[in-house]
Structures are given as C-alpha cells and as structure tokens.
Design a protein around this motif. Structure first.
Motif, PDB file in Angstrom:
ATOM      1  N   ARG A  80      -7.802  54.736  -2.341  1.00 14.61           N
ATOM      2  CA  ARG A  80      -7.090  55.908  -2.871  1.00 14.61           C
ATOM      3  C   ARG A  80      -7.463  56.155  -4.321  1.00 14.61           C
ATOM      4  NH1 ARG A  80      -2.879  53.623   0.104  1.00 14.61           N
ATOM      5  NH2 ARG A  80      -1.932  52.783  -1.789  1.00 14.61           N
ATOM      6  N   GLU A 102      -9.394  59.370  -5.995  1.00 21.47           N
ATOM      7  CA  GLU A 102      -8.835  60.085  -7.149  1.00 21.47           C
ATOM      8  C   GLU A 102      -9.873  60.183  -8.268  1.00 21.47           C
ATOM      9  OE1 GLU A 102      -5.612  59.351 -10.713  1.00 21.47           O
ATOM     10  OE2 GLU A 102      -5.357  58.238  -8.847  1.00 21.47           O
ATOM     11  N   ASP A 120      -6.701  49.466   0.516  1.00 22.83           N
ATOM     12  CA  ASP A 120      -6.189  50.830   0.668  1.00 22.83           C
ATOM     13  C   ASP A 120      -5.895  51.451  -0.693  1.00 22.83           C
ATOM     14  OD1 ASP A 120      -6.390  50.679   3.436  1.00 22.83           O
ATOM     15  OD2 ASP A 120      -4.257  50.217   3.732  1.00 22.83           O
TER      16      ASP A 120
END
Length: 80
Positions: free
Chosen positions: A25, A29, A21
């Motif tokens: 993320r 980004e 996870d």
C-alpha cells in the motif's frame, strides 16, 4: 507440541503478510505521489518554456526600438 509450533509459524506468517500488505500500500502511494510530481515538473517545464519565449519576444521588441531610436538620433544628428 507440533500444533503449537504450527500455530506459532502461522502467526509469524500472518504478521509477515500484514507487513507486506502495508508495504505494498505504501509503495502504491509513493508511486502515485511520484506520478504527481512528474506531472507537476512537466507543467513547470512548459511554463518555463512559455516564459523563455515571452522573454525572447520582449528582447526582440527592445532591439527593434533600439534600432529605431538609433536611426532617429542619426537623422536628427544627436549621436556623437
């Protein structure tokens, strides 16, 4: 004993999932930042093209002034 192994496996899987996870993320980004860089680069290329056009226009104006000056000098017989 089997329950302890299952709990241990479950804890490892939870850690792996949490790590995945975080990586997802971070990747999102990075993709966003890369898209921003691409946009900035495209903008800079547009600005450079505009500057090149302005430079060409200035050079043309200078060439025209030089031609006129040469013609004036010839008429006034200032050229050697």
């Amino acid at each position: 004993m089997t329950g302890e192994v299952e709990n241990l496996m479950l804890e490892h899987l939870k850690r792996f999932q949490a790590t995945l996870d975080r990586m997802d993320r971070r990747q999102e980004e990075i993709i966003g930042r890369l898209a921003n860089l691409e946009g900035s680069l495209a903008s800079m290329m547009g600005h450079l093209a505009h500057l090149a056009g302005a430079d060409a226009a200035q050079q043309l104006a200078i060439d025209n002034v030089n031609r006129r000056l040469d013609r004036i000098e010839r008429r006034l017989e200032l050229s050697h």
